[in-house]
Design an enzyme around this catalytic site. Structure first.
Site, PDB file in Angstrom:
ATOM      1  CG  PHE A 148      -0.257   0.442   2.514  1.00  0.00           C
ATOM      2  CD1 PHE A 148      -0.070   1.787   2.811  1.00  0.00           C
ATOM      3  CD2 PHE A 148       0.221  -0.493   3.424  1.00  0.00           C
ATOM      4  CE1 PHE A 148       0.571   2.183   3.980  1.00  0.00           C
ATOM      5  CE2 PHE A 148       0.866  -0.105   4.593  1.00  0.00           C
ATOM      6  CZ  PHE A 148       1.041   1.238   4.870  1.00  0.00           C
ATOM      7  CE  LYS A 172      -3.258  -8.356  -4.423  1.00  0.00           C
ATOM      8  NZ  LYS A 172      -3.592  -7.300  -3.426  1.00  0.00           N
ATOM      9  CD  GLU A 175      -5.652  -6.084   0.040  1.00  0.00           C
ATOM     10  OE1 GLU A 175      -4.637  -5.779  -0.621  1.00  0.00           O
ATOM     11  OE2 GLU A 175      -5.708  -7.056   0.812  1.00  0.00           O
ATOM     12  CB  SER A 225       4.714  -7.313   5.618  1.00  0.00           C
ATOM     13  OG  SER A 225       3.798  -8.322   5.256  1.00  0.00           O
ATOM     14  CB  CYS A 280      10.360  -0.514   2.675  1.00  0.00           C
ATOM     15  SG  CYS A 280      11.039   0.024   1.122  1.00  0.00           S
ATOM     16  CD  GLU A 382       8.476  -2.762   8.166  1.00  0.00           C
ATOM     17  OE1 GLU A 382       7.751  -3.758   7.981  1.00  0.00           O
ATOM     18  OE2 GLU A 382       9.036  -2.146   7.243  1.00  0.00           O
TER      19      GLU A 382
HETATM   20  P1  NAD Z   1       1.470  -6.630   3.034  1.00  0.00           P
HETATM   21  O1  NAD Z   1       2.488  -7.687   3.089  1.00  0.00           O
HETATM   22  O2  NAD Z   1       0.377  -6.647   4.036  1.00  0.00           O
HETATM   23  O3  NAD Z   1       0.729  -6.635   1.601  1.00  0.00           O
HETATM   24  C1  NAD Z   1       1.455  -6.633   0.406  1.00  0.00           C
HETATM   25  C2  NAD Z   1       0.650  -7.353  -0.670  1.00  0.00           C
HETATM   26  O4  NAD Z   1       0.442  -8.706  -0.278  1.00  0.00           O
HETATM   27  C3  NAD Z   1      -0.728  -6.743  -0.902  1.00  0.00           C
HETATM   28  O5  NAD Z   1      -0.984  -6.700  -2.289  1.00  0.00           O
HETATM   29  C4  NAD Z   1      -1.666  -7.711  -0.188  1.00  0.00           C
HETATM   30  O6  NAD Z   1      -2.931  -7.793  -0.805  1.00  0.00           O
HETATM   31  C5  NAD Z   1      -0.943  -9.039  -0.287  1.00  0.00           C
HETATM   32  N1  NAD Z   1      -1.215  -9.900   0.871  1.00  0.00           N
HETATM   33  C6  NAD Z   1      -1.426  -9.499   2.154  1.00  0.00           C
HETATM   34  N2  NAD Z   1      -1.636 -10.567   2.947  1.00  0.00           N
HETATM   35  C7  NAD Z   1      -1.564 -11.671   2.158  1.00  0.00           C
HETATM   36  C8  NAD Z   1      -1.688 -13.068   2.394  1.00  0.00           C
HETATM   37  N3  NAD Z   1      -1.935 -13.544   3.616  1.00  0.00           N
HETATM   38  N4  NAD Z   1      -1.545 -13.908   1.360  1.00  0.00           N
HETATM   39  C9  NAD Z   1      -1.289 -13.443   0.125  1.00  0.00           C
HETATM   40  N5  NAD Z   1      -1.162 -12.115  -0.166  1.00  0.00           N
HETATM   41  C10 NAD Z   1      -1.289 -11.239   0.838  1.00  0.00           C
HETATM   42  O7  NAD Z   1       2.252  -5.230   3.064  1.00  0.00           O
HETATM   43  P2  NAD Z   1       1.644  -3.764   3.155  1.00  0.00           P
HETATM   44  O8  NAD Z   1       1.121  -3.551   4.529  1.00  0.00           O
HETATM   45  O9  NAD Z   1       0.765  -3.484   2.002  1.00  0.00           O
HETATM   46  O10 NAD Z   1       2.975  -2.896   2.933  1.00  0.00           O
HETATM   47  C11 NAD Z   1       3.855  -2.555   3.960  1.00  0.00           C
HETATM   48  C12 NAD Z   1       5.017  -3.500   4.049  1.00  0.00           C
HETATM   49  O11 NAD Z   1       5.692  -3.540   2.793  1.00  0.00           O
HETATM   50  C13 NAD Z   1       6.064  -3.069   5.055  1.00  0.00           C
HETATM   51  O12 NAD Z   1       6.518  -4.200   5.736  1.00  0.00           O
HETATM   52  C14 NAD Z   1       7.158  -2.476   4.200  1.00  0.00           C
HETATM   53  O13 NAD Z   1       8.448  -2.505   4.762  1.00  0.00           O
HETATM   54  C15 NAD Z   1       7.087  -3.345   3.009  1.00  0.00           C
HETATM   55  N6  NAD Z   1       7.690  -2.712   1.841  1.00  0.00           N
HETATM   56  C16 NAD Z   1       8.888  -3.186   1.435  1.00  0.00           C
HETATM   57  C17 NAD Z   1       9.525  -2.592   0.364  1.00  0.00           C
HETATM   58  C18 NAD Z   1      10.854  -3.086  -0.100  1.00  0.00           C
HETATM   59  O14 NAD Z   1      11.253  -2.690  -1.170  1.00  0.00           O
HETATM   60  N7  NAD Z   1      11.545  -3.946   0.631  1.00  0.00           N
HETATM   61  C19 NAD Z   1       8.914  -1.517  -0.299  1.00  0.00           C
HETATM   62  C20 NAD Z   1       7.674  -1.072   0.137  1.00  0.00           C
HETATM   63  C21 NAD Z   1       7.065  -1.688   1.224  1.00  0.00           C
END
Ligand code: NAD
Length: 496
Positions: A148, A172, A175, A225, A280, A382
């Site tokens: 997000f 994808k 959401e 994450s 991140c 984090e």
């Molecule tokens: P998230 O892991 O909750 O979601 C990321 C994606 O995974 C979304 O599209 C979501 O729909 C999907 N998802 C969530 N739960 C799932 C599941 N159980 N099974 C399958 N798919 C699932 O992350 P977020 O809250 O949207 O973003 C924040 C996180 O992203 C932080 O931890 C941040 O550090 C990380 N991030 C990392 C980078 C990097 O380059 N390393 C860059 C941006 C964000």
């Protein structure tokens, strides 16, 4: 109320059996809903991508690059609209949204050079009368799953290079704030990307799991994450796909006693609290080498944090907008409570910040903790919010060990005037992206982005040169033509 659907085969597809609310985090109100794709809808998107792929793969490379040139112009023309959508759904202030989009456009810029990037490798006379070359061919249908916090930029890390290399892509997006990705994908159609080459499916775990298990999808790029990154990597790899899964972070800024503390305080303010800490690459820990460094930084940061302007991102005077959801705000507040109960000193308490003109938004002021130790939850996990921890150490070695012992290794930086310390730090630190007097060392688009340890699962980093390798497979061709007078008999030795 508007319901955002999916973009499949160049058409808007509504599959509204399950929908999710999208909030404006600055008001706390629901602004629209988003469809959550069923397995059937995702399969429809995969089938569309598979149909479109062969003709696109065989489209001359400069024509694929030409789509990228046109897309770049359209992104610049529509920047205000895209950024308004970022602010409305994510909450980030307008300048920050502009910065995000600009970094995304730079990836399109890089993809414009795809004819140069895909030149391959060639040797004439690799053997007697034998030529050999390596060709980099697209994989087919590939997919990206994005977080997000950068709703426009992270998708642009992925699909422009993937499609420029000749693949068909299924995106994808998160959401929580999916509109910017959909808008950008519509601009790609306008730029001439054929229907099916970029399909957007909105959704949650059901959509992701369909992409992970369907054998027609050859590779997955994921950013999000760490627990989900690890799941994506394990599941996708077990299904035989190429996977890169970028995860969470805890980025340390080491401040040496000789650093320019005025510069450090300004740099840390932006790096820790910009975008409400939802980056991140946000600095979430300052490692102060020596008590006097910690004391002076606290003296500088405290009034600045009280003065930080927190409010709706649409107000150009604000420094920091809201957090993404009420739930996430609750989680960050929980971390502040845990820091207090575990014995850290709460120097500035963001929970006390009064926000003008917004009662129901998901706002939280900036918090600063001192005397944080490595056994505390606020140090280990984090937080992904506007909370900065100061850890006091006595030496460079202690600082380096602390950074290296953390499970995450996304970004880090050192502030110093000492070239030897800077060189040792960049050499020995177990982190993928390192800044020297640069607080957020996000690589430019013609390098690649990625962390170490539990911040990245997979080998190749995101965007830049690594993306060209990730979205193509090497084929090596060895060629010999019959020529008069050198007819050879059978040979049973290994060719040398
Ligand atoms: P998230 O892991 O909750 O979601 C990321 C994606 O995974 C979304 O599209 C979501 O729909 C999907 N998802 C969530 N739960 C799932 C599941 N159980 N099974 C399958 N798919 C699932 O992350 P977020 O809250 O949207 O973003 C924040 C996180 O992203 C932080 O931890 C941040 O550090 C990380 N991030 C990392 C980078 C990097 O380059 N390393 C860059 C941006 C964000």
């Amino acid at each position: 109320m508007l319901n955002l659907g999916h973009l499949i085969d160049g058409k808007d597809v509504q599959d509204n059996s399950r929908v999710q609310k999208i909030y404006n985090p600055a008001t706390g109100e629901v602004s629209k809903t988003v469809a959550l794709a069923s397995r059937k809808t995702v399969e429809q998107a995969i089938a569309s991508a598979e149909r479109a792929y062969p003709a696109w793969r065989d489209t001359p490379i400069q024509k694929r690059a030409a789509v990228m040139f046109r897309l770049k112009a359209l992104l610049e023309k529509n920047a205000d609209k895209i950024c308004a959508s970022l602010t409305e759904e994510h909450g980030k202030v307008t300048d920050d949204a502009m910065g995000e989009l600009q970094r995304g456009i730079e990836n399109v810029d890089y993809a414009c050079g795809v004819p140069e990037l895909l030149k391959g490798e060639f040797n004439r006379n690799a053997g007697p009368g034998i030529d050999s070359w390596s060709d980099f061919q697209p994989l087919g249908v590939v997919a990206g799953i994005t977080p997000f916090n950068f709703p426009a930029m992270v998708p642009l890390w992925m699909w422009p290079m993937a499609v420029a290399c000749g693949n068909a892509f299924i995106l994808k997006p998160s959401e929580k704030d999916p509109s910017a990705a959909y808008l950008v994908a519509s601009l790609a159609q306008e730029a001439g990307l054929p229907p099916g080459i970029l399909n957007v499916v909105n959704g949650d775990k059901e959509a992701v799991d369909t992409l992970l298990h369907d054998t027609r999808v050859k590779a997955i790029s994921f950013v999000g994450s760490t627990p989900i990154a690890e799941y994506i990597y394990a599941t996708g790899s077990a299904a035989g796909k190429r996977v890169q899964a970028l995860g969470g972070a805890k980025n340390h800024a080491v401040v040496m006693p000789d650093a320019d503390l005025e510069m450090v305080s300004n740099a840390v303010m932006g790096a820790a609290y910009g975008s409400c800490g939802e980056r991140c690459m946000a600095i979430s820990v300052v490692v102060a080498v020596g008590d006097s460094v910690a004391d002076s930084l606290i003296e500088k940061l405290t009034p600045a944090l009280h003065d930080l302007r927190v409010g709706a991102g649409t107000d150009k005077n604000m420094d920091m907008g809201p957090l993404i959801t009420a739930e996430h705000k609750g989680k960050v507040v929980g971390y502040i409570e845990s820091g207090v109960s575990e014995g850290a000193t709460l120097v500035v308490d963001g929970r006390e910040k009064s926000i003008t003109g917004s009662n129901n938004g998901f706002f939280l002021g900036a918090s600063l903790f001192d005397n944080v130790t490595s056994n505390m939850t606020i140090y280990q996990e984090e937080i992904f919010g506007p909370v900065l921890c100061i850890v006091r150490v006595n030496s460079f070695e202690e600082a380096l060990n602390l950074v290296n012992e953390h499970e995450y290794g996304n970004g880090t930086c050192i502030f110093t005037r000492d070239g030897e310390a800077a060189r040792q730090f960049s050499d020995k630190v177990e982190v993928g992206m390192v800044g020297i007097n640069v607080p957020i060392p996000v690589p430019v688009a013609f390098h690649s982005f990625g962390g170490w340890k539990r911040s990245l699962f997979g080998d190749l980093h995101a965007y830049g040169p690594d993306a060209v390798r990730f979205y193509t497979k090497r084929k090596t061709i060895t060629q010999k033509w019959p020529s008069s007078g050198n007819l050879e008999g059978p040979s049973f030795s290994f060719p040398s």
